[in-house]
Design a protein around this motif. Structure first.
Motif, short mmCIF file in Angstrom:
data_model
loop_
_atom_site.label_atom_id
_atom_site.label_comp_id
_atom_site.label_asym_id
_atom_site.label_seq_id
_atom_site.Cartn_x
_atom_site.Cartn_y
_atom_site.Cartn_z
N ASP A 16 0.87 -1.17 0.00
CA ASP A 16 0.00 0.00 0.00
C ASP A 16 0.92 1.22 0.00
O ASP A 16 2.09 1.12 0.38
N VAL A 21 -1.92 2.17 6.63
CA VAL A 21 -2.83 1.13 6.14
C VAL A 21 -2.18 -0.24 6.32
O VAL A 21 -2.83 -1.20 6.75
N LEU A 25 -3.57 -3.36 8.60
CA LEU A 25 -3.77 -4.73 8.14
C LEU A 25 -3.00 -5.73 8.99
O LEU A 25 -3.49 -6.82 9.31
N ASP A 63 -3.37 -2.61 -2.55
CA ASP A 63 -4.43 -1.65 -2.86
C ASP A 63 -4.58 -1.53 -4.37
O ASP A 63 -3.62 -1.69 -5.12
N LEU A 90 -7.24 -5.09 -2.83
CA LEU A 90 -8.08 -4.58 -1.76
C LEU A 90 -8.45 -3.14 -2.12
O LEU A 90 -7.57 -2.36 -2.49
N SER A 91 -9.73 -2.78 -2.04
CA SER A 91 -10.15 -1.49 -2.56
C SER A 91 -11.30 -0.89 -1.77
O SER A 91 -12.06 -1.59 -1.11
N VAL A 92 -11.43 0.43 -1.88
CA VAL A 92 -12.61 1.12 -1.34
C VAL A 92 -13.67 1.25 -2.43
O VAL A 92 -14.78 1.70 -2.16
N LYS A 113 -12.33 -2.77 1.43
CA LYS A 113 -11.60 -2.48 2.65
C LYS A 113 -12.45 -2.54 3.91
O LYS A 113 -11.91 -2.54 5.01
#
Length: 223
Positions: A16, A21, A25, A63, A90-92, A113
């Motif tokens: 990331d 972040v 994790l 990310d 992994l994403s928003v 996320k």
């Protein structure tokens, strides 16, 4: 004894562009050390390839969107160097088009996320054992979107992986609007326009707005 236990903990490398972040994790996965072990991390993509090559983890968890590069591009590079290496993005972004892009570049999963630690551990184990991890909130929509794409019931540019907003911006590029003109037309910020343009260029495989417009016309996305 299950296959996952017999195989030992899932070995994970985190990528990331924000160290906070990565630390978050690590904190999420820490209580599950018998099932998942973070063996390394990279802040940004610059050192990610060398870290992954050196540690050879079961899974790279990274990310989708980072400041200097895309997790999609990193995933493609990792898979080109080592086709057996698994990558989960992994994403928003709760957008099935990003999911499709992730699968196209060889990702083994696309998770949001907001995922809980329990579910993240389960998905890491599933992917290590050969499954594909797709966030449950996206799965049903992705099936519907795929069906609509197959029957051409979608927006221009969808087949190239463009989101509706990206397709809208591409049409304005074709019509000759500047970044400021696009921002005013759509009532969004200049930086937001630039972010969308970078994504459009990446998906179309071009490096500037002139090439993007030419590709749109050549591929029949806009007439």
């Amino acid at each position: 004894m299950t296959a996952a236990v017999m195989a030992g903990p899932v070995r994970v490398v985190l990528v990331d562009d924000h160290e906070i972040v990565i630390e978050g994790l690590k904190a999420m996965l820490g209580p599950f050390n018998s099932r998942v072990r973070v063996v390394g991390s990279a802040v940004g993509v610059e050192n990610a390839l060398s870290v992954v090559a050196g540690l050879k983890p079961d899974i790279v968890l990274c990310d989708v969107r980072m400041q200097r590069a895309s997790g999609l591009d990193l995933c493609r590079s990792i898979r080109e160097r080592d086709p057996d290496r698994k990558v989960i993005l992994l994403s928003v972004y709760d957008d099935e088009q990003y999911l499709f892009q992730a699968l196209r570049v060889g990702a083994s999963g696309y998770l949001l996320k907001g995922i809980t630690s329990d579910e993240l551990v389960r998905q890491l184990e599933y992917v290590r054992d050969g499954s594909t991890a797709i966030d449950s909130s996206l799965a049903a929509r992705a099936v519907d979107t795929a069906a609509r794409l197959q029957s051409d019931e979608f927006w221009p540019g969808a087949r190239q992986g463009l989101t509706q907003r990206e397709s809208e911006i591409l049409s304005l590029i074709v019509n000759g609007l500047s970044n400021r003109g696009i921002a005013n037309k759509l009532v969004i910020g200049d930086e937001t326009v630039k972010s969308h343009l970078r994504s459009i260029y990446r998906k179309l495989g071009v490096s500037d707005r002139t090439s993007a417009a030419a590709t749109a016309l050549r591929e029949g996305i806009y007439r």
